[in-house]
Enzyme design. Structure first.
Site, PDB file in Angstrom:
ATOM      1  N   ASP A 178      44.653  34.724  39.129  1.00  0.00           N
ATOM      2  CA  ASP A 178      45.046  35.611  38.529  1.00  0.00           C
ATOM      3  C   ASP A 178      46.409  35.641  37.575  1.00  0.00           C
ATOM      4  O   ASP A 178      46.798  36.294  36.672  1.00  0.00           O
ATOM      5  CB  ASP A 178      45.287  37.154  39.249  1.00  0.00           C
TER       6      ASP A 178
ATOM      7  N   LYS B 289      42.872  36.196  44.601  1.00  0.00           N
ATOM      8  CA  LYS B 289      42.504  37.022  45.646  1.00  0.00           C
ATOM      9  C   LYS B 289      42.872  36.828  47.101  1.00  0.00           C
ATOM     10  O   LYS B 289      43.046  35.489  47.591  1.00  0.00           O
ATOM     11  CB  LYS B 289      41.196  37.125  45.488  1.00  0.00           C
TER      12      LYS B 289
ATOM     13  N   GLN C  82      33.906  41.030  46.657  1.00  0.00           N
ATOM     14  CA  GLN C  82      33.509  40.553  45.264  1.00  0.00           C
ATOM     15  C   GLN C  82      32.535  39.122  45.376  1.00  0.00           C
ATOM     16  O   GLN C  82      31.852  38.991  44.482  1.00  0.00           O
ATOM     17  CB  GLN C  82      34.706  40.130  44.401  1.00  0.00           C
TER      18      GLN C  82
ATOM     19  N   ALA D  61      40.619  38.245  36.004  1.00  0.00           N
ATOM     20  CA  ALA D  61      41.780  38.124  35.221  1.00  0.00           C
ATOM     21  C   ALA D  61      41.550  38.283  33.736  1.00  0.00           C
ATOM     22  O   ALA D  61      41.943  38.747  33.060  1.00  0.00           O
ATOM     23  CB  ALA D  61      42.382  36.659  35.520  1.00  0.00           C
TER      24      ALA D  61
HETATM   25  O1  MRU Z   1      40.820  42.055  42.323  1.00  0.00           O
HETATM   26  P1  MRU Z   1      39.901  41.616  41.390  1.00  0.00           P
HETATM   27  O2  MRU Z   1      38.531  41.397  41.537  1.00  0.00           O
HETATM   28  O3  MRU Z   1      40.150  41.811  39.993  1.00  0.00           O
HETATM   29  O4  MRU Z   1      40.733  39.901  41.566  1.00  0.00           O
HETATM   30  C1  MRU Z   1      40.459  39.239  40.817  1.00  0.00           C
HETATM   31  C2  MRU Z   1      39.580  38.003  41.233  1.00  0.00           C
HETATM   32  O5  MRU Z   1      38.351  38.334  41.028  1.00  0.00           O
HETATM   33  C3  MRU Z   1      40.158  36.967  41.649  1.00  0.00           C
HETATM   34  O6  MRU Z   1      41.334  36.725  42.451  1.00  0.00           O
HETATM   35  C4  MRU Z   1      39.683  35.533  41.221  1.00  0.00           C
HETATM   36  O7  MRU Z   1      39.379  34.648  41.940  1.00  0.00           O
HETATM   37  C5  MRU Z   1      40.682  35.332  39.864  1.00  0.00           C
HETATM   38  S1  MRU Z   1      40.120  36.167  38.486  1.00  0.00           S
HETATM   39  C6  MRU Z   1      39.383  35.043  37.700  1.00  0.00           C
END
Ligand code: MRU
Length: 377
Positions: free
Chosen positions: A246, A258, A205, A59
């Site tokens: 996010d 996520k 991730q 985010a």
């Molecule tokens: O798809 P991504 O890797 O951009 O997803 C975002 C994330 O990494 C997660 O949802 C995360 O927990 C929140 S972003 C700080």
């Protein structure tokens, strides 16, 4: 955060800006943990593509990248006509906004840049203001994550076992991270604890980025399969869950994060385990009235049908591939399709608290505290 590559340790931010080249500099996250490389995007379209293709993700990191991308687009404009300049800015804004729909940080970040630009009279003044505002967003992101660390560290006691999902670490922000900031702060305060990182399929991730960060930081950790958390919770092996977000709705306290986060929150509730969400203020959406209104990104089915990794077995059956070379392998049944929603929404009643730079609040408290949390600011 400090990164040690081939014996050399250096401090890096996930996202920075090179004024001379008018380029955004990014850690190429798709190559981690196998290779550490910085890449430069030379115009706003390349910057948008880097967000879309997840060279940079998370985010706060895509927020800062979008802010720099908007400044990059502004600085590339030639001419003195303010109306033409504004039309170009609108195009750049839309291109960057469309790159990833679920996270609200890019929109909040670019709104700050646009707001700052509007106080300039000439094109040149606006170009200067744009970059200053983007730099300010990036600095603020770091400050917010550090403050999250100070508040959240109090939740981590010696000997605890934590669970986190995906990567809400420094790679997902400009530095320090949101969910990881309390861990890093607790470590500085001398506490010992262990972190279980959900693998976080389909893009892994947790297994690639969070595990790499924690290893760099020398924090005790293990990767678990996404479906292992319930088993560990049932056996009393998890004391605390901290995840990122996010988009968190300021009106309802619902949290988009996520895919798989909601499942973990349900499990945590079932087992009476505190479930916290760590966010900087740029992750709050003060407009939407329901989690069902959050745009949920659907990504390519190839992410579910296979996996990316590096060849580590010298006897690999994959011919013509050098050791260490990153490659995609098909896992699923040939001919089967897949559904690939990137995010889910966790309702407020499953969340123990939201760790913000200003303190830890109940999710439904956000709206009452909206003035101090930056609504309208
Ligand atoms: O798809 P991504 O890797 O951009 O997803 C975002 C994330 O990494 C997660 O949802 C995360 O927990 C929140 S972003 C700080």
């Amino acid at each position: 955060m400090n990164v040690t590559v081939r014996g050399h340790t250096r401090h890096y931010r996930t996202v920075t800006f090179d004024r001379q080249r008018n380029a955004v500099l990014l850690i190429e996250q798709r190559l981690l943990p196998h290779k550490f490389q910085i890449i430069a995007t030379r115009d706003y379209r390349e910057t948008a593509r880097a967000i879309e293709e997840m060279v940079v993700r998370g985010a706060g990191a895509i927020g800062a990248t979008a802010a720099y991308g908007l400044a990059q687009g502004a600085r590339a404009f030639r001419g003195q006509n303010v109306s033409q300049f504004s039309r170009r800015i609108a195009t750049v804004y839309q291109t960057l906004k469309a790159a990833r729909p679920t996270a609200v940080d890019p929109v909040n970040a670019m709104n700050k840049v646009r707001q700052a630009m509007s106080t300039g009279k000439t094109v040149e003044e606006r170009q200067v203001l744009a970059l200053a505002a983007a730099e300010e967003f990036a600095h603020r992101d770091v400050e917010h994550c550090e403050a999250i660390g100070r508040h959240g560290a109090k939740l981590i006691h010696n000997g605890m076992k934590l669970l986190t999902h995906c990567n809400a670490g420094w790679l997902a922000f400009v530095d320090a991270g949101s969910a990881t900031a309390p861990m890093y702060a607790a470590q500085v305060q001398g506490r010992n604890f262990h972190v279980f990182c959900d693998e976080t399929r389909p893009r892994s991730q947790g297994a690639t980025l969070t595990a790499w960060e924690l290893a760099q930081q020398k924090i005790s950790h293990q990767i678990i399969a996404d479906n292992a958390a319930g088993h560990l919770m049932q056996r009393g092996e998890i004391d605390l869950v901290i995840v990122g977000s996010d988009r968190t709705l300021g009106r309802t306290g619902e949290v988009a994060n996520k895919i798989g986060t909601y499942t973990k929150a349900v499990l945590a509730k079932r087992h009476g385990i505190p479930f916290y969400v760590a966010i900087p203020l740029s992750t709050i959406d003060w407009n939407l009235k329901s989690g069902f209104d959050i745009p949920i990104e659907e990504r390519d089915e190839s992410e579910v049908l296979g996996a990316w990794g590096a060849v580590t077995n010298p006897k690999s059956e994959i011919r013509n591939l050098k050791l260490g070379r990153r490659t995609y392998v098909r896992v699923a049944n040939p001919g089967s399709g897949a559904f690939n929603a990137g995010f889910d929404v966790t309702p407020s009643e499953l969340i123990t608290g939201i760790i913000t730079p200003l303190g830890i609040f109940k999710p439904t408290e956000l709206w009452r505290r909206r003035r101090s949390l930056g609504f309208g600011g």
